[in-house]
Design a protein around this motif. Structure first.
Motif, PDB file in Angstrom:
ATOM      1  N   TYR A  88       0.851  -1.189   0.000  1.00 12.72           N
ATOM      2  CA  TYR A  88       0.000   0.000   0.000  1.00 12.72           C
ATOM      3  C   TYR A  88       0.889   1.242   0.000  1.00 12.72           C
ATOM      4  N   LEU A  89       0.672   2.134  -0.976  1.00 16.60           N
ATOM      5  CA  LEU A  89       1.425   3.387  -1.060  1.00 16.60           C
ATOM      6  C   LEU A  89       0.519   4.555  -0.704  1.00 16.60           C
ATOM      7  N   PHE A  90       0.921   5.322   0.300  1.00 18.70           N
ATOM      8  CA  PHE A  90       0.191   6.516   0.709  1.00 18.70           C
ATOM      9  C   PHE A  90       1.119   7.716   0.596  1.00 18.70           C
ATOM     10  N   PRO A  91       0.589   8.898   0.305  1.00 15.59           N
ATOM     11  CA  PRO A  91       1.470  10.061   0.138  1.00 15.59           C
ATOM     12  C   PRO A  91       2.087  10.577   1.427  1.00 15.59           C
ATOM     13  N   ILE A 162      -1.535  -0.986  -4.058  1.00 16.09           N
ATOM     14  CA  ILE A 162      -2.565   0.041  -3.905  1.00 16.09           C
ATOM     15  C   ILE A 162      -1.886   1.413  -3.901  1.00 16.09           C
ATOM     16  N   ILE A 163      -2.381   2.323  -4.714  1.00 20.74           N
ATOM     17  CA  ILE A 163      -1.874   3.698  -4.747  1.00 20.74           C
ATOM     18  C   ILE A 163      -3.031   4.603  -4.351  1.00 20.74           C
ATOM     19  N   ASP A 164      -3.004   5.064  -3.119  1.00 22.82           N
ATOM     20  CA  ASP A 164      -4.097   5.872  -2.588  1.00 22.82           C
ATOM     21  C   ASP A 164      -3.824   7.364  -2.836  1.00 22.82           C
ATOM     22  N   GLU A 165      -4.914   8.124  -2.986  1.00 29.51           N
ATOM     23  CA  GLU A 165      -4.835   9.577  -3.171  1.00 29.51           C
ATOM     24  C   GLU A 165      -3.949   9.933  -4.361  1.00 29.51           C
ATOM     25  N   LEU A 331      -4.175  17.494   7.167  1.00 32.32           N
ATOM     26  CA  LEU A 331      -5.441  16.806   7.428  1.00 32.32           C
ATOM     27  C   LEU A 331      -6.371  16.841   6.225  1.00 32.32           C
ATOM     28  N   GLU A 332      -5.837  17.257   5.069  1.00 34.74           N
ATOM     29  CA  GLU A 332      -6.681  17.346   3.876  1.00 34.74           C
ATOM     30  C   GLU A 332      -6.985  15.971   3.315  1.00 34.74           C
ATOM     31  N   LEU A 333      -6.035  15.052   3.450  1.00 34.23           N
ATOM     32  CA  LEU A 333      -6.210  13.721   2.876  1.00 34.23           C
ATOM     33  C   LEU A 333      -7.126  12.881   3.759  1.00 34.23           C
ATOM     34  N   GLY A 334      -7.284  11.599   3.398  1.00 34.19           N
ATOM     35  CA  GLY A 334      -8.357  10.803   3.983  1.00 34.19           C
ATOM     36  C   GLY A 334      -8.119  10.200   5.341  1.00 34.19           C
TER      37      GLY A 334
END
Length: 465
Positions: A88-91, A162-165, A331-334
């Motif tokens: 899982y990749l998150f920014p 998984i590439i989120d956002e 806090l803009e992301l999910g």
């Protein structure tokens, strides 16, 4: 007292109502539901991931269930195939740890974070035992791909990425990330893995183009949003004039504090977005000065806080103990912060997509919610305040990136050569064999690589990060 009571009060308030240049009501929407399939694995993999192994991009609004859409098939697969692996990749690290906590609550799958906060003595255990690893592009670039032999067991069984956002990955940053994904695919292929991508995004203007450019594979884009949504009020508010001749207005931070204070007086849980860390801390102090008895209920959230502090604030928001949080885009992301009722934007974030993203942090339930864009003195803010239809009628911007930018591309080909030798006939990303060879010849002339026996080997003593 409630949010609707405050809205009724504001409509009649002579100090507030005249400054509202637009008041848009977005009606509630009923959810679309379907029964849980009896055979979860087969049904989910066919409906969510697509038949024949198609790569998928989910592009829907905030709190529409994107996380659940990829977690269900991945976790179900890992439970039934314990040797399988997922990445899982998150920014951001904050978002990664938030999702990790959710995964651990849902299932017994062995999941772990691998990032800059992961202690050295834990990293070997993560590499050896974790079925699901959450990380970020920087750590993938610096801490995983260069050391892929230590990850052989993981990469050889890697099934899902998984590439989120994904809307975050645009411009120069996105161009670098696209090349990191090229290198990830190259390493995974070296170990014989056949991976399937799933990407998620907030609403943007070109989701198919962005997803295809990031992973360079055919992508099925899903944009239908069947999630339930409560009624939403979106206001554009222009602070009152202090000098009509000069066109001077009350400062955006002062007026944002006043609006937030009104919300607190009606016990409406609120998030206030500032444009910088300095403005966040300034507004925090001013708001606490207005509410000395509730100083502990008012917090700030920004980069630079310790992970433990951030987790504490997030938990306080979910549990309702924190009634107001002043935040940067951190806090803009999910990140799960519960059912925030109101979002105040102290100034235009710069893009229509970013504005809707921040506004979407309010209203993550079927109750009524509020978002207010408080205009600053910036000419762009004032244009939107005087022409609100421009904002509401425009579609979100396109996310653009150029993975083949020469400077960016050459650096990542260096990294790729360090990770694995290039063989004669190899291509990199969407470059042709001839184009790839030209870059390799340049690196050979600079002494970075050496050509021998139909292969290009890395020759420098250091990692080219």
């Amino acid at each position: 007292m409630s949010l609707l009571s405050l809205l009724f009060h504001w409509r009649a308030d002579a100090s507030f109502a005249p400054n509202v240049t637009a008041w848009k009501r977005i009606p509630a929407r009923e959810g679309q539901y379907a029964p849980i399939p009896e055979d979860l694995t087969l049904a989910l993999r066919q409906s969510l991931w697509g038949k024949g192994g198609r790569h998928t991009a989910l592009v829907t609004g905030t709190a529409s269930g994107k996380t659940l859409a990829y977690n269900l098939p991945v976790l179900d697969y890992l439970l039934k195939n314990p040797a399988g692996r997922a990445l899982y990749l998150f920014p951001t690290k904050a978002l990664a740890h938030d999702q990790l906590a959710e995964i651990r609550e849902m299932t017994s799958v062995t999941a772990a974070a691998y990032d800059g906060d992961t202690a050295g003595h834990i990293r070997a255990k993560v590499r050896a035992n974790a079925q699901l690893v959450v990380t970020n592009p920087d750590m993938l670039h610096m801490g995983i791909l260069p050391h892929h032999p230590q990850w052989e067991a993981f990469f050889s069984q890697l099934r899902f990425i998984i590439i989120d956002e994904m809307h975050v990955y645009r411009g120069v940053f996105g161009s670098h990330v696209a090349n990191v994904i090229r290198r990830l695919k190259r390493v995974a292929a070296f170990y014989g893995a056949e991976v399937q991508f799933m990407l998620t995004s907030a609403t943007i203007g070109n989701p198919h183009e962005l997803a295809h450019t990031l992973i360079e594979e055919p992508v099925t884009v899903i944009t239908e949003d069947g999630s339930a949504r409560g009624e939403k009020h979106f206001l554009i508010y222009n602070p009152p004039l202090t000098d009509e001749k000069l066109g001077l207005r009350v400062g955006v931070r002062e007026e944002s504090i006043r609006v937030t204070s009104d919300l607190l007086s009606y016990n409406v849980q609120t998030i206030l977005f500032g444009r910088s860390r300095r403005s966040v801390e300034w507004m925090l102090q001013r708001l606490r000065d207005k509410w000395p008895g509730k100083a502990g209920d008012i917090r700030a959230y920004r980069s630079g806080y310790l992970p433990q502090q951030r987790r504490e604030i997030e938990a306080g928001l979910r549990q309702g103990e924190v009634r107001a949080v002043i935040a940067t885009t951190a806090l803009e992301l999910g990140i799960d912060i519960g059912g925030i009722d109101a979002a105040i934007l102290a100034g235009y974030p710069g893009t229509i997509a970013g504005t809707w993203q921040q506004a979407g942090r309010a209203g993550r339930s079927e109750d009524a919610s509020l978002s207010i864009l408080v205009a600053s003195a910036n000419p762009l803010d004032q244009f939107l305040a005087h022409h609100p239809d421009y904002f509401f009628q425009r579609s979100p911007e396109h996310a653009l990136l150029d993975p083949n930018n020469l400077l960016i591309l050459l650096d990542h080909i260096r990294c790729a050569a360090f990770e694995l030798p290039f063989q004669a006939g190899d291509s990199y990303g969407n470059l042709s064999h001839a184009q790839t060879t030209e870059f390799l010849d340049v690196l050979q002339q600079t002494g970075d690589i050496h050509h021998s026996a139909e292969k290009y080997f890395w020759m420098s003593d250091t990692y080219p990060s």
